[in-house]
Enzyme design. Structure first.
Site, PDB file in Angstrom:
ATOM      1  N   SER A 124     -59.442  37.541  52.611  1.00 16.38           N
ATOM      2  CA  SER A 124     -59.212  38.909  53.067  1.00 16.38           C
ATOM      3  C   SER A 124     -59.227  39.923  51.923  1.00 16.38           C
ATOM      4  O   SER A 124     -60.227  40.088  51.246  1.00 16.38           O
ATOM      5  CB  SER A 124     -57.905  38.978  53.862  1.00 16.38           C
ATOM      6  OG  SER A 124     -57.763  40.244  54.470  1.00 16.38           O
ATOM      7  N   HIS A 125     -58.108  40.560  51.684  1.00 14.78           N
ATOM      8  CA  HIS A 125     -57.988  41.648  50.703  1.00 14.78           C
ATOM      9  C   HIS A 125     -57.689  41.136  49.306  1.00 14.78           C
ATOM     10  O   HIS A 125     -57.548  41.929  48.385  1.00 14.78           O
ATOM     11  CB  HIS A 125     -56.883  42.595  51.144  1.00 14.78           C
ATOM     12  CG  HIS A 125     -55.571  41.883  51.382  1.00 14.78           C
ATOM     13  ND1 HIS A 125     -55.392  41.040  52.458  1.00 14.78           N
ATOM     14  CD2 HIS A 125     -54.415  41.845  50.678  1.00 14.78           C
ATOM     15  CE1 HIS A 125     -54.170  40.529  52.412  1.00 14.78           C
ATOM     16  NE2 HIS A 125     -53.557  41.001  51.337  1.00 14.78           N
TER      17      HIS A 125
ATOM     18  N   ASP B 211     -61.679  46.334  53.562  1.00 11.78           N
ATOM     19  CA  ASP B 211     -61.285  45.328  52.580  1.00 11.78           C
ATOM     20  C   ASP B 211     -62.301  44.205  52.456  1.00 11.78           C
ATOM     21  O   ASP B 211     -63.419  44.303  52.966  1.00 11.78           O
ATOM     22  CB  ASP B 211     -59.910  44.782  52.938  1.00 11.78           C
ATOM     23  CG  ASP B 211     -59.940  43.896  54.176  1.00 11.78           C
ATOM     24  OD1 ASP B 211     -60.759  44.181  55.069  1.00 11.78           O
ATOM     25  OD2 ASP B 211     -59.151  42.939  54.264  1.00 11.78           O
TER      26      ASP B 211
ATOM     27  N   ASP C 275     -62.826  41.182  53.785  1.00 10.64           N
ATOM     28  CA  ASP C 275     -63.485  40.576  54.941  1.00 10.64           C
ATOM     29  C   ASP C 275     -63.675  41.537  56.104  1.00 10.64           C
ATOM     30  O   ASP C 275     -64.088  41.134  57.184  1.00 10.64           O
ATOM     31  CB  ASP C 275     -62.718  39.334  55.401  1.00 10.64           C
ATOM     32  CG  ASP C 275     -61.366  39.650  56.006  1.00 10.64           C
ATOM     33  OD1 ASP C 275     -60.759  40.676  55.626  1.00 10.64           O
ATOM     34  OD2 ASP C 275     -60.891  38.872  56.853  1.00 10.64           O
TER      35      ASP C 275
ATOM     36  N   ASP D 191     -61.458  43.445  57.876  1.00 14.26           N
ATOM     37  CA  ASP D 191     -60.517  43.591  58.982  1.00 14.26           C
ATOM     38  C   ASP D 191     -59.439  44.645  58.734  1.00 14.26           C
ATOM     39  O   ASP D 191     -58.642  44.933  59.631  1.00 14.26           O
ATOM     40  CB  ASP D 191     -59.878  42.246  59.352  1.00 14.26           C
ATOM     41  CG  ASP D 191     -59.030  41.634  58.239  1.00 14.26           C
ATOM     42  OD1 ASP D 191     -58.944  42.241  57.144  1.00 14.26           O
ATOM     43  OD2 ASP D 191     -58.456  40.549  58.463  1.00 14.26           O
ATOM     44  N   ARG D 192     -59.433  45.237  57.536  1.00 16.44           N
ATOM     45  CA  ARG D 192     -58.440  46.284  57.252  1.00 16.44           C
ATOM     46  C   ARG D 192     -59.127  47.628  57.049  1.00 16.44           C
ATOM     47  O   ARG D 192     -60.338  47.687  56.810  1.00 16.44           O
ATOM     48  CB  ARG D 192     -57.631  45.930  55.996  1.00 16.44           C
ATOM     49  CG  ARG D 192     -56.785  44.693  56.158  1.00 16.44           C
ATOM     50  CD  ARG D 192     -55.884  44.476  54.957  1.00 16.44           C
ATOM     51  NE  ARG D 192     -55.044  43.298  55.160  1.00 16.44           N
ATOM     52  CZ  ARG D 192     -53.876  43.106  54.573  1.00 16.44           C
ATOM     53  NH1 ARG D 192     -53.403  44.012  53.737  1.00 16.44           N
ATOM     54  NH2 ARG D 192     -53.173  42.030  54.796  1.00 16.44           N
TER      55      ARG D 192
ATOM     56  N   LYS E  64     -58.174  42.085  63.833  1.00 16.59           N
ATOM     57  CA  LYS E  64     -58.149  43.478  63.429  1.00 16.59           C
ATOM     58  C   LYS E  64     -59.537  43.838  62.909  1.00 16.59           C
ATOM     59  O   LYS E  64     -60.293  42.972  62.485  1.00 16.59           O
ATOM     60  CB  LYS E  64     -57.069  43.729  62.391  1.00 16.59           C
ATOM     61  CG  LYS E  64     -57.006  42.765  61.236  1.00 16.59           C
ATOM     62  CD  LYS E  64     -55.762  43.030  60.397  1.00 16.59           C
ATOM     63  CE  LYS E  64     -55.642  42.019  59.264  1.00 16.59           C
ATOM     64  NZ  LYS E  64     -54.517  41.116  59.404  1.00 16.59           N
TER      65      LYS E  64
END
Length: 540
Positions: free
Chosen positions: A112-113, A276, A278, A280-281, A375
Protein backbone atom coordinates in the site's frame (compact mmCIF):
# COMPACT_ATOMS: atom_id res chain seq x y z
CA UNK A 1 5.20 -30.80 -14.79
CA UNK A 2 4.01 -30.17 -11.23
CA UNK A 3 6.55 -30.41 -8.42
CA UNK A 4 5.91 -30.83 -4.71
CA UNK A 5 8.65 -28.99 -2.83
CA UNK A 6 9.41 -29.76 0.80
CA UNK A 7 9.60 -26.72 3.07
CA UNK A 8 9.65 -25.70 6.71
CA UNK A 9 7.29 -23.19 8.33
CA UNK A 10 8.06 -19.57 9.20
CA UNK A 11 6.57 -18.34 12.46
CA UNK A 12 5.91 -14.74 11.37
CA UNK A 13 3.34 -15.06 8.58
CA UNK A 14 0.33 -13.67 10.41
CA UNK A 15 -1.62 -11.36 8.09
CA UNK A 16 -2.39 -7.88 9.45
CA UNK A 17 -5.34 -5.65 8.56
CA UNK A 18 -4.16 -5.66 4.92
CA UNK A 19 -2.41 -8.96 4.38
CA UNK A 20 1.16 -10.02 5.09
CA UNK A 21 3.71 -7.19 4.99
CA UNK A 22 7.43 -7.56 5.53
CA UNK A 23 10.68 -6.13 4.23
CA UNK A 24 11.74 -7.39 0.79
CA UNK A 25 14.73 -9.37 2.19
CA UNK A 26 12.28 -11.29 4.40
CA UNK A 27 10.18 -12.26 1.38
CA UNK A 28 13.36 -13.21 -0.47
CA UNK A 29 14.16 -15.92 2.06
CA UNK A 30 13.99 -19.45 0.72
CA UNK A 31 10.36 -20.49 0.17
CA UNK A 32 9.01 -17.53 2.19
CA UNK A 33 6.61 -16.22 -0.48
CA UNK A 34 5.83 -19.77 -1.65
CA UNK A 35 4.93 -20.85 1.89
CA UNK A 36 2.48 -17.99 2.32
CA UNK A 37 0.85 -18.43 -1.10
CA UNK A 38 0.45 -22.17 -0.51
CA UNK A 39 -1.01 -21.44 2.93
CA UNK A 40 -3.58 -19.18 1.25
CA UNK A 41 -4.56 -21.93 -1.19
CA UNK A 42 -4.64 -24.56 1.58
CA UNK A 43 -7.00 -22.36 3.62
CA UNK A 44 -9.48 -22.24 0.71
CA UNK A 45 -11.75 -24.84 -0.83
CA UNK A 46 -13.73 -25.24 -4.03
CA UNK A 47 -11.51 -23.33 -6.43
CA UNK A 48 -10.65 -26.19 -8.81
CA UNK A 49 -11.08 -24.87 -12.36
CA UNK A 50 -11.93 -21.39 -11.08
CA UNK A 51 -10.35 -18.01 -11.91
CA UNK A 52 -7.72 -16.24 -9.79
CA UNK A 53 -6.83 -12.56 -10.30
CA UNK A 54 -3.21 -11.52 -9.68
CA UNK A 55 -1.69 -8.06 -9.77
CA UNK A 56 0.28 -5.54 -7.79
CA UNK A 57 1.42 -1.97 -7.46
CA UNK A 58 4.68 -2.39 -9.36
CA UNK A 59 6.92 -2.17 -6.32
CA UNK A 60 10.26 -3.96 -6.07
CA UNK A 61 9.89 -7.78 -6.16
CA UNK A 62 6.41 -7.53 -7.70
CA UNK A 63 7.21 -9.35 -10.95
CA UNK A 64 9.18 -12.14 -9.29
CA UNK A 65 6.37 -13.04 -6.88
CA UNK A 66 3.76 -12.86 -9.65
CA UNK A 67 5.73 -15.52 -11.56
CA UNK A 68 5.72 -17.73 -8.45
CA UNK A 69 2.00 -17.13 -7.86
CA UNK A 70 1.00 -17.98 -11.44
CA UNK A 71 3.02 -21.22 -11.38
CA UNK A 72 1.58 -22.19 -8.00
CA UNK A 73 -1.99 -21.40 -9.12
CA UNK A 74 -1.53 -23.81 -12.03
CA UNK A 75 -0.17 -26.51 -9.74
CA UNK A 76 -2.99 -26.11 -7.24
CA UNK A 77 -5.79 -26.55 -9.76
CA UNK A 78 -7.00 -23.08 -10.75
CA UNK A 79 -8.42 -23.08 -14.28
CA UNK A 80 -7.46 -19.52 -15.17
CA UNK A 81 -5.38 -16.62 -13.98
CA UNK A 82 -6.09 -13.00 -14.95
CA UNK A 83 -3.03 -10.79 -14.45
CA UNK A 84 -2.52 -7.10 -15.15
CA UNK A 85 -0.12 -6.15 -17.94
CA UNK A 86 3.36 -5.61 -16.50
CA UNK A 87 2.10 -7.11 -13.24
CA UNK A 88 0.20 -3.88 -12.60
CA UNK A 89 -3.27 -3.69 -11.01
CA UNK A 90 -4.36 -1.06 -8.54
CA UNK A 91 -6.10 -2.56 -5.53
CA UNK A 92 -9.55 -1.18 -6.48
CA UNK A 93 -9.03 -2.25 -10.10
CA UNK A 94 -8.22 -5.78 -8.93
CA UNK A 95 -11.38 -5.78 -6.82
CA UNK A 96 -13.38 -4.68 -9.87
CA UNK A 97 -11.92 -7.43 -12.07
CA UNK A 98 -12.66 -10.08 -9.43
CA UNK A 99 -16.27 -8.90 -9.32
CA UNK A 100 -16.78 -8.25 -13.04
CA UNK A 101 -15.44 -11.61 -14.19
CA UNK A 102 -16.76 -13.57 -11.21
CA UNK A 103 -13.34 -14.79 -10.17
CA UNK A 104 -12.93 -17.04 -7.15
CA UNK A 105 -10.59 -14.50 -5.57
CA UNK A 106 -7.34 -12.67 -6.06
CA UNK A 107 -3.80 -12.12 -4.84
CA UNK A 108 -2.85 -8.44 -4.55
CA UNK A 109 0.88 -7.85 -4.19
CA UNK A 110 1.34 -4.57 -2.40
CA UNK A 111 2.35 -2.88 0.81
CA UNK A 112 0.00 0.00 0.00
CA UNK A 113 1.40 3.36 1.16
CA UNK A 114 4.65 1.89 2.52
CA UNK A 115 7.95 2.64 0.73
CA UNK A 116 9.34 0.31 -1.94
CA UNK A 117 12.82 -0.82 -2.94
CA UNK A 118 15.34 -3.63 -2.36
CA UNK A 119 15.35 -3.08 1.41
CA UNK A 120 11.87 -1.64 1.79
CA UNK A 121 8.40 -3.15 2.02
CA UNK A 122 6.46 -5.84 0.17
CA UNK A 123 3.13 -7.49 0.83
CA UNK A 124 0.67 -10.15 -0.27
CA UNK A 125 -3.05 -9.93 0.39
CA UNK A 126 -5.81 -12.38 -0.51
CA UNK A 127 -9.19 -11.01 -1.64
CA UNK A 128 -12.30 -13.16 -1.72
CA UNK A 129 -14.95 -13.53 -4.43
CA UNK A 130 -16.83 -10.34 -3.55
CA UNK A 131 -13.63 -8.43 -4.36
CA UNK A 132 -12.90 -7.51 -0.77
CA UNK A 133 -10.10 -8.42 1.65
CA UNK A 134 -10.35 -11.82 3.25
CA UNK A 135 -12.29 -11.76 6.54
CA UNK A 136 -10.63 -12.74 9.80
CA UNK A 137 -11.80 -16.35 9.70
CA UNK A 138 -9.84 -16.83 6.46
CA UNK A 139 -6.74 -14.89 7.52
CA UNK A 140 -6.73 -16.84 10.79
CA UNK A 141 -6.86 -20.08 8.79
CA UNK A 142 -4.02 -18.88 6.54
CA UNK A 143 -1.86 -18.12 9.57
CA UNK A 144 -2.67 -21.45 11.20
CA UNK A 145 -1.69 -23.30 8.04
CA UNK A 146 1.55 -21.28 7.67
CA UNK A 147 2.71 -22.62 11.04
CA UNK A 148 2.39 -26.28 9.99
CA UNK A 149 3.09 -26.23 6.24
CA UNK A 150 5.54 -28.91 5.07
CA UNK A 151 5.40 -28.59 1.26
CA UNK A 152 4.11 -26.45 -1.58
CA UNK A 153 3.10 -27.25 -5.17
CA UNK A 154 4.47 -25.42 -8.20
CA UNK A 155 4.28 -26.00 -11.96
CA UNK A 156 7.35 -25.79 -14.19
CA UNK A 157 5.86 -23.43 -16.77
CA UNK A 158 8.80 -21.14 -17.41
CA UNK A 159 8.55 -17.38 -17.22
CA UNK A 160 5.20 -15.86 -18.16
CA UNK A 161 5.35 -12.83 -20.50
CA UNK A 162 3.58 -10.23 -18.37
CA UNK A 163 4.04 -7.43 -20.89
CA UNK A 164 2.06 -8.84 -23.81
CA UNK A 165 -1.73 -8.51 -23.62
CA UNK A 166 -3.39 -11.74 -24.66
CA UNK A 167 -4.41 -15.26 -23.64
CA UNK A 168 -2.30 -18.41 -23.61
CA UNK A 169 -2.00 -21.78 -21.89
CA UNK A 170 0.53 -22.57 -19.17
CA UNK A 171 0.68 -25.78 -17.18
CA UNK A 172 -2.85 -26.76 -18.21
CA UNK A 173 -4.18 -23.40 -17.02
CA UNK A 174 -5.31 -20.36 -19.04
CA UNK A 175 -3.35 -17.17 -18.40
CA UNK A 176 -4.91 -13.90 -19.56
CA UNK A 177 -2.82 -10.72 -19.45
CA UNK A 178 -5.18 -7.74 -19.48
CA UNK A 179 -5.01 -3.97 -19.84
CA UNK A 180 -4.99 -2.94 -16.16
CA UNK A 181 -6.85 0.33 -16.77
CA UNK A 182 -9.63 -0.47 -19.27
CA UNK A 183 -12.23 -2.18 -17.06
CA UNK A 184 -11.67 0.29 -14.21
CA UNK A 185 -12.01 3.34 -16.48
CA UNK A 186 -15.26 1.97 -17.88
CA UNK A 187 -16.59 1.50 -14.35
CA UNK A 188 -15.75 5.11 -13.45
CA UNK A 189 -17.50 6.34 -16.59
CA UNK A 190 -20.65 4.49 -15.53
CA UNK A 191 -20.67 6.20 -12.10
CA UNK A 192 -19.80 9.82 -12.86
CA UNK A 193 -20.97 12.58 -15.18
CA UNK A 194 -17.96 12.71 -17.46
CA UNK A 195 -19.65 15.32 -19.69
CA UNK A 196 -20.02 17.71 -16.73
CA UNK A 197 -16.39 17.15 -15.70
CA UNK A 198 -15.21 17.72 -19.29
CA UNK A 199 -17.11 21.01 -19.30
CA UNK A 200 -15.42 21.93 -16.02
CA UNK A 201 -11.98 21.52 -17.59
CA UNK A 202 -13.08 23.41 -20.72
CA UNK A 203 -13.97 26.37 -18.49
CA UNK A 204 -10.29 26.60 -17.52
CA UNK A 205 -10.43 24.57 -14.30
CA UNK A 206 -6.90 23.67 -13.22
CA UNK A 207 -6.01 20.52 -11.33
CA UNK A 208 -2.84 18.88 -10.02
CA UNK A 209 -2.90 15.11 -9.48
CA UNK A 210 0.23 13.52 -7.98
CA UNK A 211 0.44 9.79 -8.72
CA UNK A 212 3.66 9.60 -6.64
CA UNK A 213 5.30 7.26 -9.24
CA UNK A 214 2.88 4.64 -7.96
CA UNK A 215 0.16 2.50 -9.48
CA UNK A 216 -2.47 5.17 -10.21
CA UNK A 217 -0.27 6.95 -12.76
CA UNK A 218 -1.60 5.06 -15.81
CA UNK A 219 -5.16 5.27 -14.48
CA UNK A 220 -4.99 9.02 -13.86
CA UNK A 221 -3.39 9.70 -17.25
CA UNK A 222 -6.05 7.74 -19.10
CA UNK A 223 -9.07 9.00 -17.18
CA UNK A 224 -8.17 12.62 -16.34
CA UNK A 225 -6.31 13.59 -19.49
CA UNK A 226 -7.43 11.18 -22.23
CA UNK A 227 -11.11 10.74 -21.31
CA UNK A 228 -11.93 13.93 -19.39
CA UNK A 229 -9.80 16.34 -21.39
CA UNK A 230 -7.71 17.74 -18.56
CA UNK A 231 -4.61 19.52 -19.90
CA UNK A 232 -1.46 17.46 -20.43
CA UNK A 233 0.56 17.51 -17.22
CA UNK A 234 -2.50 17.49 -14.95
CA UNK A 235 -1.46 13.99 -13.88
CA UNK A 236 2.11 14.02 -12.58
CA UNK A 237 4.69 11.34 -11.74
CA UNK A 238 2.64 8.87 -13.73
CA UNK A 239 5.20 6.14 -14.39
CA UNK A 240 5.06 3.45 -11.65
CA UNK A 241 8.59 2.81 -10.36
CA UNK A 242 9.81 -0.11 -8.18
CA UNK A 243 11.03 2.34 -5.53
CA UNK A 244 8.37 5.03 -6.17
CA UNK A 245 11.14 7.37 -7.24
CA UNK A 246 12.83 7.03 -3.87
CA UNK A 247 9.88 8.64 -2.14
CA UNK A 248 7.29 7.43 0.38
CA UNK A 249 4.03 6.86 -1.58
CA UNK A 250 1.73 7.97 1.25
CA UNK A 251 -0.56 10.86 0.26
CA UNK A 252 -0.40 12.82 3.49
CA UNK A 253 0.80 16.27 4.46
CA UNK A 254 4.31 15.02 5.18
CA UNK A 255 5.05 12.95 2.10
CA UNK A 256 3.02 15.15 -0.27
CA UNK A 257 4.04 18.45 1.30
CA UNK A 258 5.09 19.81 -2.10
CA UNK A 259 1.49 19.52 -3.29
CA UNK A 260 0.16 21.15 -0.13
CA UNK A 261 2.59 24.06 -0.50
CA UNK A 262 1.55 24.51 -4.13
CA UNK A 263 -2.16 24.50 -3.22
CA UNK A 264 -1.59 27.14 -0.55
CA UNK A 265 0.38 29.38 -2.96
CA UNK A 266 -0.72 32.54 -4.75
CA UNK A 267 -1.13 30.86 -8.16
CA UNK A 268 -2.53 27.57 -6.88
CA UNK A 269 -4.54 25.25 -9.15
CA UNK A 270 -8.25 25.00 -8.35
CA UNK A 271 -7.95 21.46 -7.02
CA UNK A 272 -5.17 19.16 -5.87
CA UNK A 273 -5.19 15.43 -5.22
CA UNK A 274 -2.88 12.46 -4.82
CA UNK A 275 -3.06 8.70 -4.39
CA UNK A 276 -0.81 6.11 -2.78
CA UNK A 277 1.28 3.09 -3.70
CA UNK A 278 -1.56 0.73 -4.64
CA UNK A 279 -4.21 3.33 -5.46
CA UNK A 280 -6.62 2.84 -2.59
CA UNK A 281 -5.94 6.06 -0.67
CA UNK A 282 -6.51 9.69 -1.55
CA UNK A 283 -5.41 13.19 -0.58
CA UNK A 284 -7.79 16.08 -1.25
CA UNK A 285 -6.60 19.70 -1.17
CA UNK A 286 -8.61 22.60 -2.52
CA UNK A 287 -7.07 25.96 -3.24
CA UNK A 288 -6.29 27.28 0.24
CA UNK A 289 -7.78 24.31 2.15
CA UNK A 290 -6.68 20.82 3.14
CA UNK A 291 -9.71 18.55 3.43
CA UNK A 292 -9.22 15.93 6.13
CA UNK A 293 -10.18 12.38 5.12
CA UNK A 294 -12.94 12.46 7.75
CA UNK A 295 -14.38 15.69 6.35
CA UNK A 296 -13.98 14.41 2.81
CA UNK A 297 -16.06 11.32 3.65
CA UNK A 298 -18.79 13.53 5.09
CA UNK A 299 -18.79 15.95 2.14
CA UNK A 300 -18.85 13.13 -0.42
CA UNK A 301 -21.73 11.42 1.39
CA UNK A 302 -23.71 14.66 1.60
CA UNK A 303 -23.24 15.36 -2.12
CA UNK A 304 -23.04 11.91 -3.71
CA UNK A 305 -26.52 12.29 -5.23
CA UNK A 306 -25.03 14.80 -7.69
CA UNK A 307 -23.25 11.91 -9.47
CA UNK A 308 -25.35 9.66 -11.76
CA UNK A 309 -24.25 6.47 -10.02
CA UNK A 310 -25.66 7.68 -6.69
CA UNK A 311 -28.62 9.81 -7.74
CA UNK A 312 -30.99 7.39 -6.03
CA UNK A 313 -29.49 8.23 -2.64
CA UNK A 314 -27.39 6.31 -0.17
CA UNK A 315 -28.47 3.17 1.70
CA UNK A 316 -26.15 3.94 4.59
CA UNK A 317 -22.72 5.21 5.57
CA UNK A 318 -19.99 3.25 7.34
CA UNK A 319 -16.79 4.51 8.91
CA UNK A 320 -13.97 3.02 10.91
CA UNK A 321 -14.11 3.74 14.63
CA UNK A 322 -11.10 6.12 14.67
CA UNK A 323 -12.61 8.21 11.85
CA UNK A 324 -14.30 11.40 13.03
CA UNK A 325 -18.04 11.52 13.57
CA UNK A 326 -18.53 14.14 10.83
CA UNK A 327 -20.23 11.58 8.58
CA UNK A 328 -22.58 10.58 11.43
CA UNK A 329 -24.23 13.99 11.22
CA UNK A 330 -24.78 13.54 7.48
CA UNK A 331 -26.36 10.12 8.01
CA UNK A 332 -28.64 11.55 10.69
CA UNK A 333 -29.85 14.34 8.38
CA UNK A 334 -30.37 11.92 5.48
CA UNK A 335 -32.22 9.47 7.73
CA UNK A 336 -30.01 6.53 6.78
CA UNK A 337 -28.00 3.96 8.71
CA UNK A 338 -24.60 4.81 10.22
CA UNK A 339 -22.17 2.00 11.03
CA UNK A 340 -18.98 2.23 13.11
CA UNK A 341 -16.55 -0.61 12.41
CA UNK A 342 -13.00 -1.56 13.40
CA UNK A 343 -10.13 -0.33 11.24
CA UNK A 344 -9.68 -2.44 8.11
CA UNK A 345 -11.68 -2.31 4.88
CA UNK A 346 -12.65 -5.96 5.26
CA UNK A 347 -15.16 -4.94 7.96
CA UNK A 348 -17.18 -2.96 5.40
CA UNK A 349 -17.65 -5.94 3.09
CA UNK A 350 -20.67 -7.51 4.79
CA UNK A 351 -22.44 -4.14 5.07
CA UNK A 352 -21.90 -3.44 1.37
CA UNK A 353 -22.91 -6.94 0.28
CA UNK A 354 -26.07 -6.75 2.40
CA UNK A 355 -27.07 -3.40 0.88
CA UNK A 356 -26.84 -1.66 4.25
CA UNK A 357 -24.16 0.88 3.25
CA UNK A 358 -23.24 2.67 0.03
CA UNK A 359 -20.28 4.86 1.00
CA UNK A 360 -17.52 3.95 3.45
CA UNK A 361 -14.45 5.71 4.75
CA UNK A 362 -11.43 5.57 7.02
CA UNK A 363 -9.49 8.44 8.52
CA UNK A 364 -6.32 7.05 6.93
CA UNK A 365 -7.29 8.60 3.57
CA UNK A 366 -9.40 5.67 2.40
CA UNK A 367 -12.83 6.29 0.88
CA UNK A 368 -14.99 4.13 -1.35
CA UNK A 369 -18.44 2.85 -2.18
CA UNK A 370 -20.31 -0.28 -3.18
CA UNK A 371 -18.85 -0.16 -6.73
CA UNK A 372 -15.97 -2.37 -5.49
CA UNK A 373 -15.00 -3.89 -2.16
CA UNK A 374 -11.86 -1.85 -1.56
CA UNK A 375 -11.21 1.77 -0.79
CA UNK A 376 -10.56 3.66 -4.01
CA UNK A 377 -8.39 6.76 -4.26
CA UNK A 378 -9.17 7.78 -7.82
CA UNK A 379 -12.90 7.14 -7.29
CA UNK A 380 -12.87 9.70 -4.46
CA UNK A 381 -11.07 12.24 -6.66
CA UNK A 382 -13.57 11.74 -9.48
CA UNK A 383 -16.55 12.12 -7.15
CA UNK A 384 -15.03 15.38 -5.90
CA UNK A 385 -14.66 16.54 -9.52
CA UNK A 386 -18.28 15.61 -10.23
CA UNK A 387 -19.44 17.62 -7.22
CA UNK A 388 -17.27 20.61 -8.16
CA UNK A 389 -18.60 20.49 -11.74
CA UNK A 390 -22.26 20.43 -10.68
CA UNK A 391 -22.12 22.89 -7.79
CA UNK A 392 -19.81 25.31 -9.63
CA UNK A 393 -18.18 26.26 -6.32
CA UNK A 394 -14.64 25.87 -5.06
CA UNK A 395 -13.63 23.06 -2.72
CA UNK A 396 -13.15 25.64 0.03
CA UNK A 397 -16.66 27.03 -0.47
CA UNK A 398 -18.17 23.55 -0.45
CA UNK A 399 -16.38 22.52 2.77
CA UNK A 400 -17.15 25.82 4.52
CA UNK A 401 -20.85 25.52 3.70
CA UNK A 402 -20.79 21.93 4.92
CA UNK A 403 -19.40 23.07 8.30
CA UNK A 404 -22.02 25.80 8.51
CA UNK A 405 -24.72 23.16 8.02
CA UNK A 406 -23.36 20.31 10.12
CA UNK A 407 -20.79 21.87 12.45
CA UNK A 408 -17.11 21.01 12.41
CA UNK A 409 -15.27 18.03 13.84
CA UNK A 410 -11.74 19.23 14.53
CA UNK A 411 -9.67 16.13 14.05
CA UNK A 412 -6.04 15.00 13.86
CA UNK A 413 -3.98 11.80 13.92
CA UNK A 414 -0.58 11.61 15.59
CA UNK A 415 1.60 8.67 14.50
CA UNK A 416 4.52 7.39 16.53
CA UNK A 417 6.32 5.17 14.00
CA UNK A 418 8.79 2.33 14.60
CA UNK A 419 8.28 2.42 18.35
CA UNK A 420 9.80 -0.48 20.29
CA UNK A 421 7.13 -3.19 20.08
CA UNK A 422 7.43 -4.23 23.73
CA UNK A 423 7.09 -0.62 24.90
CA UNK A 424 4.04 -0.05 22.68
CA UNK A 425 2.34 -3.24 23.86
CA UNK A 426 3.12 -2.34 27.48
CA UNK A 427 1.49 1.08 27.01
CA UNK A 428 -1.67 -0.48 25.60
CA UNK A 429 -1.79 -3.22 28.23
CA UNK A 430 -1.43 -0.82 31.16
CA UNK A 431 -4.00 1.55 29.69
CA UNK A 432 -6.48 -1.30 29.28
CA UNK A 433 -6.10 -2.11 32.98
CA UNK A 434 -6.91 1.51 33.89
CA UNK A 435 -10.05 1.84 31.76
CA UNK A 436 -12.61 0.96 34.47
CA UNK A 437 -11.23 3.65 36.79
CA UNK A 438 -11.19 6.51 34.26
CA UNK A 439 -14.89 7.56 33.98
CA UNK A 440 -15.71 10.46 36.28
CA UNK A 441 -12.10 11.59 36.64
CA UNK A 442 -10.64 14.83 35.34
CA UNK A 443 -7.49 15.09 33.22
CA UNK A 444 -5.92 18.30 31.82
CA UNK A 445 -9.09 20.17 32.74
CA UNK A 446 -11.32 17.69 30.87
CA UNK A 447 -13.84 15.36 32.52
CA UNK A 448 -13.89 11.77 31.28
CA UNK A 449 -17.38 10.49 30.59
CA UNK A 450 -16.59 6.95 29.39
CA UNK A 451 -13.65 4.75 28.41
CA UNK A 452 -13.56 1.36 26.69
CA UNK A 453 -11.72 -0.97 24.33
CA UNK A 454 -13.84 -0.95 21.18
CA UNK A 455 -15.62 -4.19 20.35
CA UNK A 456 -17.65 -4.73 17.17
CA UNK A 457 -20.47 -7.13 16.48
CA UNK A 458 -21.08 -7.47 12.75
CA UNK A 459 -24.80 -6.78 12.17
CA UNK A 460 -24.85 -9.17 9.21
CA UNK A 461 -23.13 -12.33 10.40
CA UNK A 462 -22.93 -11.69 14.15
CA UNK A 463 -19.15 -12.15 14.31
CA UNK A 464 -17.39 -10.25 17.11
CA UNK A 465 -14.05 -8.43 16.90
CA UNK A 466 -12.59 -7.34 20.24
CA UNK A 467 -9.74 -5.06 21.33
CA UNK A 468 -10.03 -2.81 18.28
CA UNK A 469 -8.81 0.42 19.87
CA UNK A 470 -9.01 2.20 23.20
CA UNK A 471 -11.48 5.08 23.37
CA UNK A 472 -11.62 7.79 26.01
CA UNK A 473 -14.71 9.99 25.69
CA UNK A 474 -15.01 13.37 27.40
CA UNK A 475 -18.00 15.48 28.34
CA UNK A 476 -19.12 17.60 25.39
CA UNK A 477 -18.40 14.97 22.74
CA UNK A 478 -14.61 15.17 22.48
CA UNK A 479 -12.59 11.96 22.44
CA UNK A 480 -9.16 10.42 22.01
CA UNK A 481 -8.48 6.98 20.54
CA UNK A 482 -5.28 4.97 20.90
CA UNK A 483 -4.47 1.86 18.87
CA UNK A 484 -1.56 -0.02 17.35
CA UNK A 485 -1.49 -0.08 13.56
CA UNK A 486 -1.34 -3.36 11.67
CA UNK A 487 0.19 -1.95 8.47
CA UNK A 488 3.85 -1.39 9.38
CA UNK A 489 6.79 -3.72 8.91
CA UNK A 490 9.30 -2.46 11.52
CA UNK A 491 8.62 -2.10 15.23
CA UNK A 492 5.17 -0.82 16.15
CA UNK A 493 3.21 2.21 15.00
CA UNK A 494 1.22 3.82 17.80
CA UNK A 495 -1.64 5.96 16.56
CA UNK A 496 -3.36 8.67 18.58
CA UNK A 497 -6.60 10.09 17.19
CA UNK A 498 -7.95 13.32 18.64
CA UNK A 499 -11.38 14.86 17.98
CA UNK A 500 -13.43 17.84 19.16
CA UNK A 501 -16.84 18.90 17.81
CA UNK A 502 -17.75 22.58 17.48
CA UNK A 503 -21.13 23.73 16.27
CA UNK A 504 -20.31 27.41 15.74
CA UNK A 505 -16.57 28.09 16.11
CA UNK A 506 -15.55 26.97 12.63
CA UNK A 507 -12.28 28.80 11.97
CA UNK A 508 -9.98 27.63 14.78
CA UNK A 509 -6.50 26.27 14.12
CA UNK A 510 -6.88 22.50 14.29
CA UNK A 511 -3.87 21.70 16.49
CA UNK A 512 -4.65 24.57 18.86
CA UNK A 513 -8.26 23.39 19.13
CA UNK A 514 -7.01 19.91 20.08
CA UNK A 515 -4.04 20.84 22.30
CA UNK A 516 -5.77 20.10 25.63
CA UNK A 517 -6.92 16.70 24.35
CA UNK A 518 -3.38 15.82 23.26
CA UNK A 519 -2.11 16.71 26.75
CA UNK A 520 -4.87 14.63 28.30
CA UNK A 521 -4.00 11.64 26.10
CA UNK A 522 -0.35 11.78 27.15
CA UNK A 523 -1.30 12.05 30.81
CA UNK A 524 -3.73 9.13 30.58
CA UNK A 525 -1.59 6.77 28.50
CA UNK A 526 1.95 7.89 29.31
CA UNK A 527 2.91 8.12 25.65
CA UNK A 528 6.18 9.99 26.24
CA UNK A 529 7.09 7.82 29.19
CA UNK A 530 6.57 4.55 27.31
CA UNK A 531 7.87 5.52 23.87
CA UNK A 532 10.61 7.98 24.80
CA UNK A 533 9.26 10.28 22.06
CA UNK A 534 8.74 14.01 22.64
CA UNK A 535 6.58 14.33 19.54
CA UNK A 536 4.94 12.15 16.91
CA UNK A 537 6.68 11.09 13.68
CA UNK A 538 3.79 12.35 11.57
CA UNK A 539 0.78 14.58 12.25
CA UNK A 540 -2.11 14.52 9.81
Amino acid sequence: MIRTVETTPYSDQKPGTSGLRKKVPVFQQANYAENFIQSVFDALAGFSGQTLVIGGDGRYYNREVIQKAVAMAAANGFGKVIVGQGGILSTPAASNIIRKYKAFGGLILSASHNPGGPNEDFGIKYNIGNGGPAPEKITDAIFARSKTISSYRIADIGEVDLDQIGTFEAGGMTVEVVDPVKDYAELMESLFDFDAIRALFRRGFRMAFDAMHAVTGPYAKEILENRLGAPAGTARKCVPLPDFGGHHPDPNLVHAKHLYDEMMGADAPDFGAASDGDGDRNLIIGRGIFVTPSDSLAVLAANAHLAPGYKGGLKGIARSMPTSAAADRVAEKLGIGMYETPTGWKFFGNLLDAGMATICGEESAGTGSDHVREKDGLWAVLLWLNILAVRKESAKEIVTKHWQTFGRNYYSRHDYEEVDSDAANRLVSQLRERLPSLPGTEVAGLRIENADDFSYRDPVDGSVSKNQGIRVMFEGGSRVVIRLSGTGTAGATLRLYVERYEGSRLDLDTQEALADLVRAADEIAGIRRHTGRDKPSVIT
